[in-house]
Scaffold this motif. Structure first.
Motif, PDB file in Angstrom:
ATOM      1  N   LEU A 231       0.475  -1.658  -0.254  1.00  0.00           N
ATOM      2  CA  LEU A 231      -0.020   0.359   0.096  1.00  0.00           C
ATOM      3  C   LEU A 231       0.587   1.452   0.155  1.00  0.00           C
ATOM      4  CD1 LEU A 231      -2.789  -1.012   2.424  1.00  0.00           C
ATOM      5  CD2 LEU A 231      -3.414  -0.685   0.093  1.00  0.00           C
ATOM      6  N   GLU A 232       1.777   1.254   0.860  1.00  0.00           N
ATOM      7  CA  GLU A 232       2.791   2.515   0.303  1.00  0.00           C
ATOM      8  C   GLU A 232       3.314   2.508  -0.092  1.00  0.00           C
ATOM      9  OE1 GLU A 232       3.593   1.644   5.277  1.00  0.00           O
ATOM     10  OE2 GLU A 232       5.278   1.430   4.336  1.00  0.00           O
ATOM     11  N   LEU A 233       3.975   1.357  -1.217  1.00  0.00           N
ATOM     12  CA  LEU A 233       4.914   1.874  -2.184  1.00  0.00           C
ATOM     13  C   LEU A 233       3.360   2.609  -4.136  1.00  0.00           C
ATOM     14  CD1 LEU A 233       6.257   0.675  -4.892  1.00  0.00           C
ATOM     15  CD2 LEU A 233       5.502  -1.237  -4.847  1.00  0.00           C
ATOM     16  N   PHE A 234       2.196   1.663  -3.710  1.00  0.00           N
ATOM     17  CA  PHE A 234       1.287   2.536  -4.598  1.00  0.00           C
ATOM     18  C   PHE A 234       1.211   4.235  -3.913  1.00  0.00           C
ATOM     19  CE2 PHE A 234      -0.613  -1.700  -6.605  1.00  0.00           C
ATOM     20  CZ  PHE A 234       0.111  -1.395  -7.375  1.00  0.00           C
ATOM     21  N   TRP A 235       1.220   4.004  -2.308  1.00  0.00           N
ATOM     22  CA  TRP A 235       0.411   5.387  -1.847  1.00  0.00           C
ATOM     23  C   TRP A 235       2.037   6.717  -2.543  1.00  0.00           C
ATOM     24  CZ3 TRP A 235       0.155   6.807   3.443  1.00  0.00           C
ATOM     25  CH2 TRP A 235      -0.713   8.413   3.927  1.00  0.00           C
ATOM     26  N   VAL A 236       2.880   5.898  -2.309  1.00  0.00           N
ATOM     27  CA  VAL A 236       4.128   6.723  -3.085  1.00  0.00           C
ATOM     28  C   VAL A 236       4.208   7.068  -4.688  1.00  0.00           C
ATOM     29  CG1 VAL A 236       6.785   6.924  -3.209  1.00  0.00           C
ATOM     30  CG2 VAL A 236       5.765   6.193  -0.862  1.00  0.00           C
ATOM     31  N   LYS A 237       4.008   5.637  -5.104  1.00  0.00           N
ATOM     32  CA  LYS A 237       3.607   6.092  -6.654  1.00  0.00           C
ATOM     33  C   LYS A 237       2.320   6.745  -6.938  1.00  0.00           C
ATOM     34  CE  LYS A 237       3.834   2.833 -10.034  1.00  0.00           C
ATOM     35  NZ  LYS A 237       3.033   1.774 -11.041  1.00  0.00           N
ATOM     36  N   GLY A 238       1.422   7.208  -5.481  1.00  0.00           N
ATOM     37  CA  GLY A 238       0.600   8.233  -7.104  1.00  0.00           C
ATOM     38  C   GLY A 238      -0.633   7.495  -6.788  1.00  0.00           C
ATOM     39  N   VAL A 239      -0.651   5.825  -6.857  1.00  0.00           N
ATOM     40  CA  VAL A 239      -2.052   5.409  -6.806  1.00  0.00           C
ATOM     41  C   VAL A 239      -2.759   5.264  -6.110  1.00  0.00           C
ATOM     42  CG1 VAL A 239      -3.066   3.143  -8.046  1.00  0.00           C
ATOM     43  CG2 VAL A 239      -0.249   4.145  -8.726  1.00  0.00           C
ATOM     44  N   LEU A 240      -2.665   5.286  -4.997  1.00  0.00           N
ATOM     45  CA  LEU A 240      -3.586   5.218  -4.069  1.00  0.00           C
ATOM     46  C   LEU A 240      -4.194   6.061  -3.445  1.00  0.00           C
ATOM     47  CD1 LEU A 240      -3.342   2.467  -2.012  1.00  0.00           C
ATOM     48  CD2 LEU A 240      -2.434   3.734  -0.631  1.00  0.00           C
ATOM     49  N   LYS A 241      -5.596   5.788  -3.823  1.00  0.00           N
ATOM     50  CA  LYS A 241      -7.045   6.695  -3.664  1.00  0.00           C
ATOM     51  C   LYS A 241      -6.813   6.630  -2.296  1.00  0.00           C
ATOM     52  CE  LYS A 241      -6.993   8.510  -7.954  1.00  0.00           C
ATOM     53  NZ  LYS A 241      -5.303   7.918  -8.333  1.00  0.00           N
ATOM     54  N   ASN A 242      -7.338   5.532  -1.597  1.00  0.00           N
ATOM     55  CA  ASN A 242      -7.402   5.748   0.039  1.00  0.00           C
ATOM     56  C   ASN A 242      -7.115   4.439   0.812  1.00  0.00           C
ATOM     57  OD1 ASN A 242      -9.629   3.520  -0.863  1.00  0.00           O
ATOM     58  ND2 ASN A 242     -10.839   5.336  -1.638  1.00  0.00           N
ATOM     59  N   GLU A 243      -6.611   4.912   1.695  1.00  0.00           N
ATOM     60  CA  GLU A 243      -6.575   2.902   2.587  1.00  0.00           C
ATOM     61  C   GLU A 243      -6.718   3.122   4.416  1.00  0.00           C
ATOM     62  OE1 GLU A 243      -2.289   2.645   3.828  1.00  0.00           O
ATOM     63  OE2 GLU A 243      -2.029   4.595   3.604  1.00  0.00           O
ATOM     64  N   PHE A 244      -6.694   1.939   4.977  1.00  0.00           N
ATOM     65  CA  PHE A 244      -7.681   1.702   6.433  1.00  0.00           C
ATOM     66  C   PHE A 244      -5.900   1.636   6.991  1.00  0.00           C
ATOM     67  CE2 PHE A 244     -11.214   0.372   4.486  1.00  0.00           C
ATOM     68  CZ  PHE A 244     -12.127   1.287   5.423  1.00  0.00           C
ATOM     69  N   LEU A 245      -5.210   2.507   8.309  1.00  0.00           N
ATOM     70  CA  LEU A 245      -4.383   2.839   8.929  1.00  0.00           C
ATOM     71  C   LEU A 245      -4.783   2.246  10.080  1.00  0.00           C
ATOM     72  CD1 LEU A 245      -2.878   6.456   7.576  1.00  0.00           C
ATOM     73  CD2 LEU A 245      -2.029   3.811   6.763  1.00  0.00           C
ATOM     74  N   THR A 246      -3.950   1.391  10.167  1.00  0.00           N
ATOM     75  CA  THR A 246      -4.073   0.907  11.308  1.00  0.00           C
ATOM     76  C   THR A 246      -2.587   1.672  12.367  1.00  0.00           C
ATOM     77  OG1 THR A 246      -5.703  -0.409  11.247  1.00  0.00           O
ATOM     78  CG2 THR A 246      -4.766  -1.160  13.677  1.00  0.00           C
ATOM     79  N   GLU A 247      -2.298   1.917  13.387  1.00  0.00           N
ATOM     80  CA  GLU A 247      -1.068   2.551  13.746  1.00  0.00           C
ATOM     81  C   GLU A 247      -0.741   1.792  15.518  1.00  0.00           C
ATOM     82  OE1 GLU A 247       0.904   2.602  12.086  1.00  0.00           O
ATOM     83  OE2 GLU A 247       0.386   3.586   9.902  1.00  0.00           O
ATOM     84  N   GLU A 248       0.195   1.806  15.720  1.00  0.00           N
ATOM     85  CA  GLU A 248       0.286   1.904  17.103  1.00  0.00           C
ATOM     86  C   GLU A 248       0.815   2.715  18.332  1.00  0.00           C
ATOM     87  OE1 GLU A 248      -0.569  -0.813  19.406  1.00  0.00           O
ATOM     88  OE2 GLU A 248       0.342   0.712  20.583  1.00  0.00           O
ATOM     89  N   THR A 249       0.106   3.485  18.681  1.00  0.00           N
ATOM     90  CA  THR A 249       0.498   4.937  18.883  1.00  0.00           C
ATOM     91  C   THR A 249       2.363   3.957  20.577  1.00  0.00           C
ATOM     92  OG1 THR A 249      -0.883   4.742  20.613  1.00  0.00           O
ATOM     93  CG2 THR A 249      -0.837   5.971  18.118  1.00  0.00           C
ATOM     94  N   GLY A 250       1.455   3.535  20.856  1.00  0.00           N
ATOM     95  CA  GLY A 250       2.561   3.287  21.716  1.00  0.00           C
ATOM     96  C   GLY A 250       1.369   3.380  23.022  1.00  0.00           C
ATOM     97  N   GLU A 251       0.027   4.163  23.517  1.00  0.00           N
ATOM     98  CA  GLU A 251      -1.219   3.819  24.212  1.00  0.00           C
ATOM     99  C   GLU A 251      -2.208   2.848  24.296  1.00  0.00           C
ATOM    100  OE1 GLU A 251      -1.596   7.427  25.630  1.00  0.00           O
ATOM    101  OE2 GLU A 251      -0.116   8.467  24.755  1.00  0.00           O
ATOM    102  N   GLY A 252      -2.268   1.952  23.278  1.00  0.00           N
ATOM    103  CA  GLY A 252      -2.415   1.346  22.342  1.00  0.00           C
ATOM    104  C   GLY A 252      -2.708   2.033  20.697  1.00  0.00           C
ATOM    105  N   THR A 253      -3.937   1.571  20.279  1.00  0.00           N
ATOM    106  CA  THR A 253      -3.805   1.672  18.284  1.00  0.00           C
ATOM    107  C   THR A 253      -4.898   2.257  17.983  1.00  0.00           C
ATOM    108  OG1 THR A 253      -5.135   0.259  18.351  1.00  0.00           O
ATOM    109  CG2 THR A 253      -3.306  -0.841  18.277  1.00  0.00           C
ATOM    110  N   VAL A 254      -5.388   2.894  16.860  1.00  0.00           N
ATOM    111  CA  VAL A 254      -5.659   4.092  16.358  1.00  0.00           C
ATOM    112  C   VAL A 254      -6.204   3.552  15.189  1.00  0.00           C
ATOM    113  CG1 VAL A 254      -6.160   6.178  15.352  1.00  0.00           C
ATOM    114  CG2 VAL A 254      -5.008   5.846  17.608  1.00  0.00           C
ATOM    115  N   SER A 255      -7.157   3.465  14.378  1.00  0.00           N
ATOM    116  CA  SER A 255      -7.136   3.245  12.943  1.00  0.00           C
ATOM    117  C   SER A 255      -8.050   4.497  12.456  1.00  0.00           C
ATOM    118  CB  SER A 255      -7.969   2.130  13.526  1.00  0.00           C
ATOM    119  OG  SER A 255      -7.704   1.027  13.271  1.00  0.00           O
ATOM    120  N   LEU A 256      -7.113   4.456  11.322  1.00  0.00           N
ATOM    121  CA  LEU A 256      -8.421   5.886  10.378  1.00  0.00           C
ATOM    122  C   LEU A 256      -8.158   4.919   8.665  1.00  0.00           C
ATOM    123  CD1 LEU A 256      -5.473   8.446  10.754  1.00  0.00           C
ATOM    124  CD2 LEU A 256      -7.798   8.445  12.508  1.00  0.00           C
TER     125      LEU A 256
END
Lengths: 387, 510
Positions: A231-256
C-alpha cells in the motif's frame, strides 16, 4: 431520377457482391474472458484461455455452483502468443473474440523469467483492450487461477478484476504497465493474486490480492512487497486513493480511514548527491480508538496527529529503503520526478538509473489530518475516563 | 380551379373544359364515346343553363332549375300560389333546411302577404349562383314578376357535437375539438381570438364537390410573403374533389416525396389559435375536423397543446424526454442489431453475456429476428387501429401473448428482441403528433437494414441522409428545423424546452 436509381442499384450491388462485411452473430463468438500465461515443463509458453459458454450460465442463476460452470478453460503450449491463440481457436467451434478480455494472469515462474516476449504481442495486436487488468500469480500457475470456481461470478478472471478494485491496490491495467515500461524513471509493478487456502465449509476457492510484484527494466520480476508495504508503495507512486491505517501509538492502536491521499516529491541534485523529499498527505476519519486520548479535544488530537505522522513516515521510509537495498528497482517513479524537475541533468542520469536509485537520499514527511472523529469523542463512555 | 365564391363560377373557363371533354370523346371513339358523349352533352347543356339570368316569369325559372336538378331526389320544388294568384317558388334541399324557419317565411308571405320581408335576404340574378347556393343548403325564393331570386340561408343539418379530440387529448386545457362543419369550426376559433384582424378568407375548390375552405390568419402577425405564397399555391390547385384537408395538403406541400409532414394538422381550436397568433396560416376545410397549419417545423410535431398550459419546467423536461423517445423509436432496433452483430466490443461484458445467453439456439440472424418482430408489431398496431373496440382488445392480448411470450418460449425469438421492439413501440407512441410519428415508424426499417448490413457505419450513413434531408427541407419558406438549424433567437424559448412566458415576449411579425 433515372441516374439516381442506377446509382442506388450500383451501391446495393457492390454491397452484396463484394461480400466484405464482418457481420457476425453474437453466438458465433467465443468470448475470451481471461488469459493465463505460464511456462510449461519443456520451457515453452503455455497459454490458457477462459472462454464463456453462454448456454452454461443461463441456468446458473438457479443453483449456485450447480455443476454448470459457464465457462471452459482451454490450454495450448507453443513458442509464440499468436500461434497459441490459433491453437486455442482450433479447439473451439466459434470465433474467438478478444475484445472483452478482462484480465491476464502471469505465472510467477514466467514472470521471473521475463515477459518481454509476451508484451510485444499485446502492444501490436489491435484486438487487445488496453484496460485489461494484468496480474502475477503468487507462487502458482495462471492456469490454476482460471480453474477456480468463484461463488460470486462464473468467471474467476472477472472476480480478480473486481477484487482488485476494492482491495485498494489500484487497478493496474495493461496500459499502465506499458506506460511504465516506456519510461526510464520508473519500473513497472503489478498486483499479485493468489489462491486463498480453502477452509472446511467453503466449496469454492477464493482469490486474494495482497501483494505487488516488482519488475526490472527487462520486465523480469525481481521481488514482491506485500501487505502494508505494498500500500505504501502505491501511495508513493501516486496510485493509491484511500486506505485504512492502523497504527500502534504506544498507548494503544488508532485506526483511520484516509481518503484523498496525495503525494508530492521534490528533488534536488547536489553534485553527485541525489536527494528526494517525499511528502504524503491525506485526510481521514477515525474509525477505532483504543487509546485514552480524547480526539474531540484539539490539544489532544494534534499531538496524536503528529505522532501518527512520525510513525507513518518511518514506515514509508523503511519500505523505500527496502526497495532500494533489496531490489534496487525504482517502482515509485522517483526517477520520473527527477526527470520533471531537472530535465537536462536527467539525460545523463537516465541510463544509469538502476545504479543510481539505491543511492538516492530519500526523506519522507507524512501529513495526516483527522477531519472527522467519528460518532463520539472518547472511547465507549465510562472507559478511559480520567478524573 | 379555385375562385372566390363572390365571383361565382367563371363560365368561359368551364365551357372550354366541356369542349375539351367533347373532343376527347370524339377521338376516343367506340364504346367510351357514347358515355363521354352523353356526359359532354349534359355538361354543355348545364353550362348553358348556368349562364342564364333569372327570368321574370317564374315558370321559366322553374323549368330551368328542373333541368339542372333532374334526377336529384333531394331537391324540393315548392310552388305556392298566393290568394292574388301571384306565384312563389321555393327551391331547397329538405335535409339541409330548417323547416320551422321555412314555414315562418311561407306563412309570412301567404298570410300577411308581407313580401317585403324577403328583402332582408340576398338577391341573386343568375341561375348558376342560385344552383350553387341551393346545393350548399340555401333556400331560393322566386317571386313572380321579379327578375331575381331571394336566397335565404335557412341551413340546418344534423352534425356531430363538439367532442374532445380523441387523437390529441390533453390533461390540462380546453377539451373542445373541431367538427366537420366549417361554420362551427370558424366560430370555435373566433371565440378565442376576438379581434377584427383575424381574417377568414373564403375559398372554394373541387369542381364537383364545390367544397368551401377558409384561409385564416391574423393580419398583424402574418408575413405578407407567406400569405402570397399560400395564395399562389392554392390558385394552382386543379382538382374536381376536395373531401378532406388531406387532399389540400398534398396539393400545396413543398416536397411531396418527403416522408416528413410539412404541414401540421390538428383537431384542437386552441392549437390553431396559438399558431395564428404566432403568425402562421390555418386552412380549414369544410367537412374535415383536421385543420391545416403552415408553415410547420419539426419541433411543432413534438409539442403538445398542453405544453403551454402546464408549468414550464415540467414541460421542458417532458419535451426532452419526447425528443429522446423520438430518436429511440427510430434508432433503437438498428443500433441494437449493429452493436450485437458488428461491434460486440461496445457492449459491456455482463450485458453482452446475458444477451448471448438468451440468443443461444435462436435460428434466425439478429437482423431477420428484429425485422420479423417489427413487422409483427406494426401489423398488430395496424390491425388494432381499425378494429371495433371489443375485438381490438382481444387482438392486442393475443398479439402480446404471441409476440411476448410464445415466440420466446418456442425459441424462435430471443427475449432482448422483444424488449427492443416493445421499447420502440412505446417510444413511437410518445409523439404528440401522429403524422410526425409516421416517418419515424417508416425510417426504422431502412435503418434496420443498413445497421444489419453495414453496422454502425450504415446506421450513421442513414442518419446522416435523414439529417441532410431535414436540414434542406422547407415548409413554405421556413426551414424545417428552425430554430435549431439554422439556430434562431427562439432556441431556448420554445423549441427543445419552453421558457416561462414571463420572459418570452409575445411573437411579433418577423
Amino acid at each position: 431520377m433515372k441516374r439516381i436509381g442506377a446509382l442506388m442499384v450500383l451501391l446495393l450491388v457492390t454491397l452484396f457482391i463484394a461480400g466484405c462485411w464482418d457481420r457476425n452473430e453474437i453466438n458465433d463468438y467465443a468470448f475470451w474472458i481471461g488469459t493465463a500465461l505460464d511456462v510449461s515443463e519443456n520451457g515453452k509458453i503455455e497459454k490458457t484461455a477462459q472462454i464463456a459458454v453462454p448456454a452454461g450460465f443461463k441456468s446458473s442463476g438457479e443453483g449456485a455452483g450447480g455443476g454448470q460452470r459457464g465457462n471452459i478453460v482451454i490450454s495450448a503450449s507453443g513458442s509464440s502468443i499468436v500461434d497459441l491463440e490459433q491453437q486455442v481457436q482450433d479447439k473451439l467451434p466459434r470465433k474467438i473474440f478478444l475484445g472483452h478480455r478482462r484480465s491476464i494472469f502471469i505465472g510467477e515462474k514466467l514472470a521471473r523469467q521475463g515477459i518481454v516476449k509476451i508484451m510485444d504481442q499485446f502492444t501490436r495486436n489491435t484486438d487487445t483492450r488496453m484496460r485489461t487488468d494484468i496480474f502475477v500469480v503468487n507462487n502458482g500457475e495462471g492456469r490454476d487461477l482460471l480453474n477456480i470456481n468463484s461463488p460470486f461470478n462464473p468467471f474467476s478472471a472477472i472476480v480478480a478484476v473486481d477484487q482488485d478494485r476494492f482491495c485498494r491496490l489500484g487497478d493496474t491495467a495493461l496500459r499502465d504497465v506499458l506506460l511504465d515500461v516506456g519510461r526510464d524513471g520508473i519500473r513497472p509493478s503489478m498486483p499479485m493474486v493468489e489462491i486463498a487456502p480453502k477452509n472446511k465449509q467453503e466449496k469454492n476457492e477464493i482469490i486474494e490480492v495482497k501483494s505487488v510484484a516488482i519488475f526490472n527494466k527487462h520486465l523480469q520480476m525481481v521481488g514482491e512487497v506485500s501487505g502494508r508495504e505494498s500500500l505504501e508503495l502505491f501511495w508513493v507512486k501516486g496510485v493509491l486513493k484511500n486506505e485504512f491505517l492502523t497504527e500502534e501509538t504506544g498507548e494503544g492502536t488508532v485506526s483511520l480511514y484516509e481518503s484523498s491521499l496525495k503525494k508530492s516529491v521534490r528533488t534536488e541534485i547536489k553534485g553527485n548527491r541525489l536527494k528526494a523529499y517525499v511528502k504524503l498527505e491525506g485526510t481521514g476519519r477515525v474509525l477505532e480508538n483504543n487509546t485514552d486520548i480524547d480526539i474531540s479535544v484539539s490539544s489532544e488530537r494534534i499531538p496524536l496527529e503528529r505522532k501518527l505522522n512520525a510513525i507513518k513516515a518511518k514506515q514509508v521510509a523503511a519500505t523505500i529503503k527496502k526497495l532500494q537495498q533489496q531490489y534496487g528497482q525504482d517502482a515509485f517513479g522517483i526517477g520520473e520526478e527527477f526527470h520533471r524537475e531537472h530535465p537536462y541533468q536527467w539525460k545523463k542520469l537516465r541510463n544509469r538509473w538502476d545504479e543510481l536509485f539505491p543511492k538516492v537520499e530519500i526523506s519522507v514527511t507524512v501529513k495526516l489530518k483527522i477531519q472527522n472523529t467519528g460518532g463520539i469523542g472518547k472511547r465507549v463512555p465510562g472507559i478511559g475516563e480520567r478524573g | 380551379m379555385v375562385s372566390g365564391l363572390a365571383h361565382g363560377q367563371n363560365p368561359r373557363m368551364t365551357g372550354v373544359r366541356a369542349v375539351i371533354l367533347f373532343d376527347f370523346a370524339i377521338i376516343n371513339g367506340s364504346h367510351a364515346t357514347k358515355i363521354a358523349d352523353l356526359f359532354g352533352k349534359v355538361r354543355v347543356e348545364m353550362e348553358s343553363n348556368r349562364q342564364l339570368d333569372v327570368n321574370e316569369c317564374i315558370r321559366m325559372n322553374h323549368d330551368a332549375l328542373l333541368h339542372v336538378f333532374r334526377n336529384c331526389a333531394d331537391i324540393v320544388f315548392r310552388p305556392l300560389r298566393l290568394t292574388d294568384d301571384s306565384e312563389i317558388l321555393l327551391v331547397y334541399i329538405e335535409e339541409l333546411t330548417d323547416s320551422n324557419k321555412l314555414e315562418q317565411i311561407i306563412s309570412a308571405c301567404m298570410i300577411s302577404r308581407d313580401l317585403n320581408r324577403l328583402a332582408q335576404y340576398e338577391s341573386v340574378t343568375r341561375i348558376a349562383e342560385v344552383v350553387a347556393k341551393v346545393l350548399k343548403g340555401g333556400t331560393a325564393i322566386f317571386l313572380d314578376g321579379r327578375p331575381f331570386a331571394y336566397l335565404a340561408d335557412l341551413t340546418a343539418f344534423k352534425q356531430r357535437a363538439i367532442n374532445e379530440p380523441s387523437n390529441e387529448a390533453a390533461i390540462r386545457g380546453p377539451r373542445e375539438g373541431f367538427t366537420e362543419d366549417l361554420k362551427t369550426n370558424l366560430s370555435l376559433i373566433r371565440r378565442r381570438i376576438s379581434h377584427p384582424s383575424l381574417k377568414f378568407e373564403k375559398h372554394q375548390a373541387g369542381e364537383l364537390t364545390n367544397t368551401e375552405f377558409v384561409v385564416a390568419y391574423i393580419e398583424e402577425q402574418v408575413k405578407p410573403e407567406l400569405l402570397q405564397e399560400v395564395g399562389r399555391r392554392l390558385q394552382a390547385i386543379s382538382t374536381n374533389q376536395l373531401l378532406d384537408s388531406g387532399y389540400l395538403e398534398e396539393f400545396i406541400e413543398d416536397k411531396s416525396l418527403s416522408l416528413f409532414p410539412q404541414i401540421q394538422n390538428t383537431e384542437r381550436p386552441d392549437t390553431v389559435s396559438a399558431s395564428l397568433l404566432a403568425g402562421r396560416v390555418a386552412i380549414i376545410v369544410d367537412g374535415s375536423p383536421n385543420v391545416l397549419l403552415l408553415p410547420m417545423t419539426f419541433w411543432a410535431g413534438l409539442q403538445a397543446a398542453e405544453d403551454h398550459y402546464e408549468r414550464f419546467i415540467y414541460v421542458s423536461a417532458v419535451r426532452l424526454l419526447r425528443l429522446v423517445l423520438a430518436i429511440l423509436s427510430c434508432l433503437l432496433p438498428s443500433v441494437y442489431v449493429a452493436l450485437t452483430t458488428f461491434h460486440p466490443q461496445m457492449i459491456p461484458l455482463a450485458l453482452m453475456l446475458s444477451i448471448s445467453a438468451s440468443r443461444e439456439g435462436i435460428p434466425f440472424p439478429t437482423v431477420i429476428e428484429t425485422l420479423l418482430m417489427e413487422l409483427m408489431f406494426e401489423g398488430l398496431r395496424e390491425a388494432g387501429l381499425r378494429l371495433p373496440k371489443a375485438i381490438g382488445s382481444a387482438v392486442s392480448i393475443v398479439g402480446a401473448l404471441v409476440i411476448g411470450e410464445a415466440a420466446v418460449q418456442a425459441g424462435f425469438i430471443s427475449a432482448p428482441i422483444v424488449m427492443i421492439v416493445a421499447g420502440t413501440g412505446i417510444a413511437s407512441f410518445a409523439f404528440p403528433s401522429y403524422s410526425l410519428a409516421l416517418p419515424f415508424r417508416m425510417l426504422r426499417f431502412p435503418l434496420l437494414l443498413a445497421g444489419g448490413f453495414l453496422g454502425l457505419y450504415g446506421v450513421a450513413i442513414g442518419v446522416m441522409f435523414i439529417i441532410i434531408h431535414l436540414v434542406t427541407l422547407k415548409s413554405f419558406g421556413m426551414p424545417y428545423l428552425k430554430p435549431v438549424a439554422p439556430i434562431g433567437k427562439n432556441f431556448w424559448k420554445d423549441a427543445f424546452m419552453r421558457m416561462n412566458k414571463r420572459f418570452v415576449p409575445a411573437p411579433k411579425k418577423q
